[in-house]
Structures are given as C-alpha cells and as structure tokens.
Scaffold this active site. Structure first.
Site, PDB file in Angstrom:
ATOM      1  CG  ASP A   1      -0.836  54.991  12.393  1.00  0.00           C
ATOM      2  OD1 ASP A   1       0.089  55.856  12.490  1.00  0.00           O
ATOM      3  OD2 ASP A   1      -1.817  55.270  12.262  1.00  0.00           O
TER       4      ASP A   1
ATOM      5  CB  CYS B   1      -1.194  55.745  15.831  1.00  0.00           C
ATOM      6  SG  CYS B   1      -2.386  55.942  17.280  1.00  0.00           S
TER       7      CYS B   1
ATOM      8  N   GLY C   1      -5.281  54.489  19.595  1.00  0.00           N
ATOM      9  CA  GLY C   1      -5.750  53.240  19.062  1.00  0.00           C
ATOM     10  C   GLY C   1      -4.461  52.292  19.232  1.00  0.00           C
TER      11      GLY C   1
ATOM     12  CG  HIS D   1       2.761  55.944  40.507  1.00  0.00           C
ATOM     13  ND1 HIS D   1       1.757  56.925  41.129  1.00  0.00           N
ATOM     14  CD2 HIS D   1       3.727  56.568  40.990  1.00  0.00           C
ATOM     15  CE1 HIS D   1       2.205  57.976  41.603  1.00  0.00           C
ATOM     16  NE2 HIS D   1       3.874  57.774  41.808  1.00  0.00           N
ATOM     17  CG  ASP D   2       0.184  52.999  36.665  1.00  0.00           C
ATOM     18  OD1 ASP D   2      -0.355  52.702  37.794  1.00  0.00           O
ATOM     19  OD2 ASP D   2       0.161  54.413  36.300  1.00  0.00           O
TER      20      ASP D   2
ATOM     21  NE  ARG E   1       0.316  53.495  47.365  1.00  0.00           N
ATOM     22  CZ  ARG E   1       1.380  54.161  47.816  1.00  0.00           C
ATOM     23  NH1 ARG E   1       2.140  53.433  48.839  1.00  0.00           N
ATOM     24  NH2 ARG E   1       1.775  55.063  47.325  1.00  0.00           N
TER      25      ARG E   1
ATOM     26  NE  ARG F   1      -3.377  50.819  44.340  1.00  0.00           N
ATOM     27  CZ  ARG F   1      -3.017  51.782  44.953  1.00  0.00           C
ATOM     28  NH1 ARG F   1      -2.060  52.545  44.513  1.00  0.00           N
ATOM     29  NH2 ARG F   1      -3.537  52.116  46.104  1.00  0.00           N
TER      30      ARG F   1
END
Length: 149
Positions: free
Chosen positions: A8, A66, A71, A99-100, A134, A138
């Site tokens: 933005d 941002c 946001g 990990h994600d 695992r 997840r």
C-alpha cells in the site's frame, strides 16, 4: 525464483527498494502495485493481487508490505493455498518457510528498514520447506473449512 511484490502507500518505498534488491539477487520480480504514492489507498488491493498470483503460480513466492504488516497478512491468508507470514527478523522468516511452507512474506514498513528487509527476504527465499510428515499434515489442515467458535 519468481517473486510477486505488492504494497500500500505506506509500504511503497520499502517495496520498491526490496524489489530492486531481489532483482539484483537474480529473482524475477513482478510488481503488483501500488505503483505510486496515493495516501489512504487500501492494503487489500496489493494483498489480493499477490495472493492470487501465488495461488495460481506454484513454486512462486510473494512479498507484501504495509505499515504494520498485519493487514496484508490477514488479507493474503484468506486465499486457499496461501500461507502468509509476518516476519520481523531472519529467524522468523526461516521458521516460516522451513516449518510452515509459507509462500508470502509480509513486512512492516514501520518496523523494518531496507537493510533488514533485504536480509529477511533473502532468508525467506533461500530457505526450503522441511518436508516432514507432521509439517505436511498441519499445512494441509490450514485450508479446512469449518465453523470455529
């Protein structure tokens, strides 16, 4: 690596600096806006544009900026398959990817300067997903729909 970037008006300067750095590092950068400073524009527009591109183009990443990063993180995470992570240091960027399997990095223009943003983005891009059962389990659950109380 193809990287979609967006911001933005408050994140515009940092986004432009970071995009230049990423090109210098060999990334293919696609700018999804904002392209000029328009005070009061909505963070949603850039976040939606980047999230859609990352969702539709596997093996790409996104970077959103941002003022607070909150946001754009919330908006991007509304898209199935998008895993946006707000990172303020290299360790959180490494963990988000490892990990994600985060695919969108969200940065705060208020708390992160150009040099720190470059380090965080480099770590985010260079870190691979730790493909453990695992972690995959997840991540797969992130897109479940349900009525949560």
């Amino acid at each position: 690596m193809k990287v979609f970037v967006g911001a933005d008006y408050r994140g515009l300067k940092l986004k432009d600096s970071l995009a230049k750095f990423l090109v210098e590092q060999g990334c293919e950068v696609v700018d999804k806006g904002a392209y000029e400073y328009v005070e009061g524009d909505d963070f949603n527009d850039a976040a939606i544009a980047v999230a859609k591109e990352v969702r539709e183009n596997p093996n790409t990443l996104g970077v959103l900026v941002c003022d607070s990063a909150h946001g754009v993180t919330i908006q991007a995470n509304r898209f199935k398959g998008v895993r946006a992570a707000h990172c303020e240091n290299t360790e959180s960027a490494r963990l988000a990817r490892e990990h994600d399997d985060a695919n969108v990095l969200c940065l705060s223009a208020h708390f992160v300067d150009d040099e720190k943003a470059n380090k965080i983005a480099s770590t985010f891009i260079e870190t691979g997903f730790e493909n453990l059962e695992r972690r995959v389990r997840r991540i797969n659950r992130l897109d479940e729909r349900g009525d949560y109380d």
